[in-house]
Design a protein around this motif. Structure first.
Motif, mmCIF file in Angstrom:
data_model
loop_
_atom_site.group_PDB
_atom_site.id
_atom_site.type_symbol
_atom_site.label_atom_id
_atom_site.label_comp_id
_atom_site.label_asym_id
_atom_site.label_seq_id
_atom_site.Cartn_x
_atom_site.Cartn_y
_atom_site.Cartn_z
ATOM 1 N N PRO A 46 76.004 21.570 25.866
ATOM 2 C CA PRO A 46 75.010 22.297 25.064
ATOM 3 C C PRO A 46 74.500 21.458 23.891
ATOM 4 O O PRO A 46 74.877 21.667 22.732
ATOM 5 C CB PRO A 46 75.783 23.531 24.599
ATOM 6 N N PHE A 70 69.515 23.434 27.194
ATOM 7 C CA PHE A 70 70.562 24.455 27.313
ATOM 8 C C PHE A 70 70.114 25.808 26.770
ATOM 9 O O PHE A 70 70.648 26.847 27.149
ATOM 10 C CB PHE A 70 71.856 23.996 26.639
ATOM 11 N N LYS A 71 69.121 25.821 25.898
ATOM 12 C CA LYS A 71 68.470 27.048 25.450
ATOM 13 C C LYS A 71 66.961 26.900 25.642
ATOM 14 O O LYS A 71 66.430 25.794 25.664
ATOM 15 C CB LYS A 71 68.760 27.317 23.969
#
Length: 496
Positions: free
Chosen positions: A92, A124-125
């Motif tokens: 992440p 990751f986002k």
């Protein structure tokens, strides 16, 4: 800090902002292009470079993500914690959200912004995805590499048996499911041409075209491999075919710019992201390859071509770094670099490119990575350690001098011909952790001068220490099982 003093306008008596096309090759070596003496056929790249300015003292980072980060921000990777390795598909992390990106600034200046190809800056986002970092349009893939035909990662070339498998190809936010069997170089060129043909020319265009080529795996269409049927080595034959396929694709993209009438007001830049890999391309006569701080890893093929250059058809020996494109492209777009939120490490080099003035840059921090250390070096006591810990993996170029410290891979030189790869191994002592070279006189990094010039060593170590005081700690989170595409419809993408 980059200078903001502008000496010459981009174009006399015109308010039309230039289109910007930035083509980034992946793992493309110093000796992989025709005008550096390669046997590989690159007629389009050779022609474009001959019409513009060949950058012969141009530097990038030794691996993928750091080069892309510094292109997108104009800032060294030590200043946002990405000095260790690449951004991976199962950790992440990504280019921090408080870093202002080049497409964000260009968009503020009225540009339509497009990316076709490889992202590799984190996903990751949702906030880390290309469409949230300044791009209007995204067609491509998010991770570091994949199969050229299936667009899946990984395939049989992957060494890590624990690596996740999945599809990695998107159009905007949607998976692309109908391109299995389409070679990615051709696919990305086709999409770039489609964007060019449909672009509304009342707005300037920023097209970022980071090809997958010529990253591993070594794959190419048969018709290009056939062009090198006389090469005795299979690996060399297929790799050469990959390069020629990319060259043809770039020729097709530039033809589209000419067809639409956009070429006369376009600045086109070609760059590699790092040097060639050990097993495939060639950085001859430079030492080392991708993932190393030797010249073969960090001195990159690059050129700029445009009818807006006042002095084209030449070579430039000016010291230039990939971070310099950020303030330079802001300048030609009419956006002020002073509006960036953080201090820049890149310099505005437009006058250097356009009319040949000296580069405003005199040194380059290649990297300082405290996580890249081995036990064999961790206890080394150096007479210079009161200045800078020489067991730390680092390198700096200042003037004609280059200093390297830490656990550098003792890579040598590779000459490639149609008969295959021919290696010359380095003869450095295995416990060496400090090197000094005069790059002007010794670009092959064969003669270590650290014992002869201790004052220069001390000066460069002090520079490293000064840079290190501005660094933030490397951010290297553990692998996250939630990233597995099997949990997300067989597709690589945001998981948090």
């Amino acid at each position: 800090m980059a200078s903001e003093r502008w000496f010459y306008p981009i174009r006399e008596s015109s308010s039309i902002k230039p289109n910007i096309v930035f083509i980034l090759a992946d793992d493309f070596g110093w000796n992989d292009i025709g005008y550096h003496g390669s046997f590989i056929k690159t007629p389009n790249l050779d022609r474009l470079a001959s019409e513009g300015v060949k950058l012969e003292n141009y530097y990038v980072q030794p691996i993928c993500s750091p080069s892309r980060c510094q292109l997108m921000t104009g800032r060294y990777q030590i200043h946002y914690g990405l000095q260790h390795s690449v951004i991976t598909s199962d950790r992440p992390h990504g280019l921090p959200l408080d870093e202002v990106t080049l497409p964000q600034k260009l968009k503020e200046s009225g540009y339509s912004t497009y990316i076709v190809g490889k992202w590799h800056l984190g996903f990751f986002k949702e906030e880390y995805m290309p469409l949230r970092r300044g791009f209007d349009r995204f067609y491509g893939y998010l991770t570091g590499g994949e199969d050229y035909w299936t667009h899946r990662r990984p395939n049989l070339y992957a060494k890590d048996l624990t690596a996740y498998h999945g599809l990695d190809l998107r159009d905007q936010d949607l998976p692309v499911l109908d391109q299995n069997g389409t070679y990615s170089t051709n696919l990305f060129a086709h999409k770039a041409i489609e964007i060019i043909l449909n672009h509304q020319q009342n707005k300037p265009m920023f097209l970022y075209l980071p090809f997958q080529a010529v990253h591993s795996p070594i794959e190419a269409p048969k018709e290009y491999i056939e062009k090198y049927k006389n090469a005795k080595n299979t690996l060399v034959r297929i790799y050469a075919a990959m390069v020629t396929a990319m060259d043809e694709a770039i020729g097709n993209v530039t033809n589209a710019l000419i067809k639409t009438g956009m070429w006369n007001n376009t600045v086109l830049i070609f760059s590699t992201d790092n040097g060639a890999r050990r097993n495939a391309g060639s950085n001859w006569p430079l030492r080392g390859w991708k993932s190393t701080l030797w010249e073969g890893g960090v001195r990159g093929v690059g050129f700029i071509t445009s009818k807006l250059l006042k002095k084209g058809e030449r070579k430039s020996d000016a010291l230039i770094h990939i971070s310099d494109w950020f303030p330079t492209l802001l300048r030609i777009s009419g956006a002020a670099a002073s509006n960036a939120t953080k201090p820049l490490d890149g310099f505005d080099i437009w006058d250097t490119l356009s009319i040949g003035t000296p580069s405003p840059r005199s040194e380059i921090l290649h990297n300082i990575d405290p996580l890249h250390r081995e036990a064999a070096y961790s206890s080394v006591n150096s007479r210079y350690d009161d200045i800078f810990n020489t067991s730390v993996y680092a390198a700096i170029r200042s003037g004609h001098w280059k200093l390297l410290t830490g656990s550098q891979d003792l890579e040598g030189w590779k000459h490639r011909s149609t008969s295959g790869n021919h290696f010359e191994e380095a003869v450095d002592p295995p416990n060496r952790h400090l090197w000094l070279f005069n790059i002007r006189h010794d670009p092959q990094e064969r003669t270590d001068l650290s014992d002869l010039y201790p004052d220069v060593v001390q000066d460069l170590l002090q520079k490293l220490a000064t840079y290190n005081k501005t660094a933030i700690p490397p951010f290297w989170p553990p692998r996250d099982a939630r990233a597995n595409p099997a949990l997300h419809g067989d597709l690589f993408g945001p998981w948090l």
